[in-house]
Structure formats: C-alpha cells, structure tokens
Motif scaffolding. Structure first.
Motif, PDB file in Angstrom:
ATOM      1  N   SER A 110       0.817  -1.101   0.062  1.00  8.22           N
ATOM      2  CA  SER A 110       0.100   0.066  -0.044  1.00  8.22           C
ATOM      3  C   SER A 110       0.924   1.085   0.174  1.00  8.22           C
ATOM      4  CB  SER A 110      -0.923   0.012   1.174  1.00  8.22           C
ATOM      5  OG  SER A 110      -2.108   0.902   0.982  1.00  8.22           O
ATOM      6  N   MET A 111       0.683   2.112   1.021  1.00  9.75           N
ATOM      7  CA  MET A 111       1.759   3.324   0.969  1.00  9.75           C
ATOM      8  C   MET A 111       3.117   2.955   1.147  1.00  9.75           C
ATOM      9  SD  MET A 111       2.061   6.382   3.926  1.00  9.75           S
ATOM     10  CE  MET A 111       3.075   5.385   5.193  1.00  9.75           C
ATOM     11  N   SER A 144       4.504   2.575  -2.466  1.00 12.26           N
ATOM     12  CA  SER A 144       4.939   4.135  -3.077  1.00 12.26           C
ATOM     13  C   SER A 144       6.224   4.432  -2.417  1.00 12.26           C
ATOM     14  CB  SER A 144       4.022   5.068  -2.591  1.00 12.26           C
ATOM     15  OG  SER A 144       2.633   4.769  -3.041  1.00 12.26           O
ATOM     16  N   ASN A 154       0.096   2.136  -3.832  1.00 10.81           N
ATOM     17  CA  ASN A 154      -0.545   3.430  -4.470  1.00 10.81           C
ATOM     18  C   ASN A 154       0.653   3.638  -5.626  1.00 10.81           C
ATOM     19  OD1 ASN A 154      -0.999   3.540  -1.371  1.00 10.81           O
ATOM     20  ND2 ASN A 154      -2.585   4.982  -2.424  1.00 10.81           N
ATOM     21  N   SER A 173      -1.693   9.042  -8.110  1.00 14.88           N
ATOM     22  CA  SER A 173      -2.039   9.948  -6.941  1.00 14.88           C
ATOM     23  C   SER A 173      -3.817   9.895  -6.730  1.00 14.88           C
ATOM     24  CB  SER A 173      -1.998  11.618  -7.771  1.00 14.88           C
ATOM     25  OG  SER A 173      -2.659  11.769  -8.721  1.00 14.88           O
ATOM     26  N   GLY A 182      -4.731   8.778  -3.849  1.00 16.23           N
ATOM     27  CA  GLY A 182      -5.013   7.904  -2.584  1.00 16.23           C
ATOM     28  C   GLY A 182      -6.000   6.986  -2.635  1.00 16.23           C
ATOM     29  N   GLY A 183      -6.435   6.006  -1.669  1.00 17.19           N
ATOM     30  CA  GLY A 183      -7.367   5.213  -1.490  1.00 17.19           C
ATOM     31  C   GLY A 183      -8.321   5.759  -0.662  1.00 17.19           C
ATOM     32  N   SER A 238      -7.075   7.134   3.154  1.00 18.52           N
ATOM     33  CA  SER A 238      -6.192   8.211   2.870  1.00 18.52           C
ATOM     34  C   SER A 238      -6.962   9.326   2.521  1.00 18.52           C
ATOM     35  CB  SER A 238      -5.106   7.685   1.897  1.00 18.52           C
ATOM     36  OG  SER A 238      -5.547   7.448   0.673  1.00 18.52           O
ATOM     37  N   LEU A 268       0.103  10.783  -0.291  1.00 18.91           N
ATOM     38  CA  LEU A 268      -0.641   9.752  -0.978  1.00 18.91           C
ATOM     39  C   LEU A 268      -1.658  10.372  -2.216  1.00 18.91           C
ATOM     40  CD1 LEU A 268      -1.186   6.615   1.262  1.00 18.91           C
ATOM     41  CD2 LEU A 268       0.534   6.915  -0.742  1.00 18.91           C
TER      42      LEU A 268
END
Length: 253
Positions: free
Chosen positions: A93-94, A97, A119, A122, A124-125, A128, A178
């Motif tokens: 996930s983050m 990145s 991610n 740009s 985010g999920g 986020s 994120l």
C-alpha cells in the motif's frame, strides 16, 4: 529533512540478499509481517521488518515531514548505513509507494522490487482520502481518534490497533502525500526501474484492471488466495509464497 529519531526494525537472521518489508498507512511491519517472515516459503532468508517513523515501535518526531519521499530517504539511509551491496524490497500500500521512491534512490542495488496493492497513482485510496480531507490540526485533535474508533466498530480491529499506536501527525501527512502523488508518478517509475518487479493482489480485491495492465509491462502479478488488502494478516503463508515467487528465478515461473 533528516531526523535524529530512531526508525526501529525486527531482523530475522538468515541467508541471501536482505529483504526489507515496508508497511502501509497506519500499520506496522512488526505487527503485520512476523508470520510472513516465518512462513515456510521465506523461512531462512535474512529479513528486516521496518516500522517507519511515526508507526509501530519507531519514534514519532514532530520535526519530520512524513511524506512518501521523507520515508523513502530514511530507507535509503538505512541501506547505506547497513552497508548492503544489494537488497530486495517489499512494500504494501503506502509502503509500496515508499519502496518505489527508495528504489529510485538506491538504483542498481535493488534486485527485486515487490509491491502489494501499492499506491501507483495520485488520489490515494478510500481511507487516505478521508484522512487527508481533514485539516492537519483537526485530524490531530480529534479526527485520528474518530478514525480508529470507526475502524474498530467496522470490524477492522487489526488496523485500529496499529492506528492507535501511530502518530496522528504521521498518519495525516502520509495520507496527504498519497493523495498529492508524485512527479514523475509512482507507476511510471515502478515500470521503468531495472529491478525484477512483482505486484501482488489479494483475491478479494479483484477484479482490478492493473492485473492485465501490469502484466503487459512484463511485471509478475501473483494473487494471494482467501485475502484482500490486508493480506499479510489474512493469509500470511499465501503472501509469503507470492513474495517468494517474486524472488525466484524467472525460469521457475
């Protein structure tokens, strides 16, 4: 910004190229990945479970930026200070990145770059975006407590537990980073990096157009059965097998 604070980690001693494992937003590798590191598919490898600054057992400095780029620079410095000639990196996930940014800094030292539901773009999920919608002071002064209380009430008790230990400042700035993304974007940087690349999905996160899109770029795309985004907790042995597949010789695929 360089911080004098301590970024802590768990080391599983073993053989081969060191594997660094980097967690996602509000999580902690020390909580999420011990069972992955000890699974048969990875047992015997030298593995570092890294808690990013602001998360898990690591310090939570107020003078740290907590962006994806800031965390990546800490990973770069860790590799340099350890004196590693080469490393493999896993990021979720983050953390994916962050792994991409760190891989850019480390260049040819990265042999395998393995991401899980990272991610790449740009925006985010869902989590986020909700966090980043707060003003920083509002999130610190009540939004963080509300976020992990709601996560606990919704049954996401593991994430709620690690969020409770996380710095509200770190969570908000990570979420903001994120959403803002990077330039060049993480997707293009991932695709062009010379390391052998893998992108892992949980079965419950499918369908996803990136399964075909990334495969068409020559990236290995394994799927962890009986798991969704939190695959390290939902099926640690399955995630370990997917990571091991990404670390194996291409002729074995």
């Amino acid at each position: 910004m360089r911080s004098a604070s301590k970024m802590r980690f768990l080391e599983f001693q073993g053989n081969g190229t060191p594997l660094l494992m980097i967690h996602g937003l509000g999580c902690a590798s020390s909580f999420e990945y011990p069972h992955v590191a000890l699974a048969p598919a990875l047992r015997g490898r030298r593995i570092f479970l890294i808690d990013l600054l602001g998360f898990g057992y690591s310090d939570c400095p107020d003078d740290f930026g907590y962006s994806v780029e800031d965390h990546a620079l800490q990973i770069y410095r860790f590799v340099e200070e350890q004196g590693f000639d080469e490393v493999d990196i896993f990021g979720h996930s983050m953390g994916g990145s962050i792994a991409i940014e760190a891989a850019d800094l480390l260049g040819s030292k990265i042999k395998h770059l393995i991401l899980s539901e990272a991610n790449l773009d740009s925006g985010g999920g869902e989590a986020s975006r909700l966090i980043a919608a707060y003003e920083e002071t509002d999130y610190i002064n009540g939004g963080h407590l509300k976020t992990f209380n709601e996560a606990h009430a919704d049954g996401a008790t593991d994430w709620a537990a690690t969020m409770r230990a996380a710095s509200a400042l770190a969570v908000h700035r990570g979420a903001r980073s994120l959403v803002d993304g990077a330039s060049p974007d993480w997707r293009s940087r991932f695709v062009r990096h010379p390391a052998r690349k893998t992108f892992i999905f949980g079965e419950h996160s499918l369908p996803d157009p990136d399964t075909e899109r990334l495969s068409s770029e020559g990236i290995l795309v394994p799927v962890v059965p009986n798991a969704g985004h939190s695959m390290g907790l939902e099926n640690p042995h399955g995630l370990a097998e997917a990571i091991a597949e990404g670390l194996s010789d291409p002729a074995q695929h």
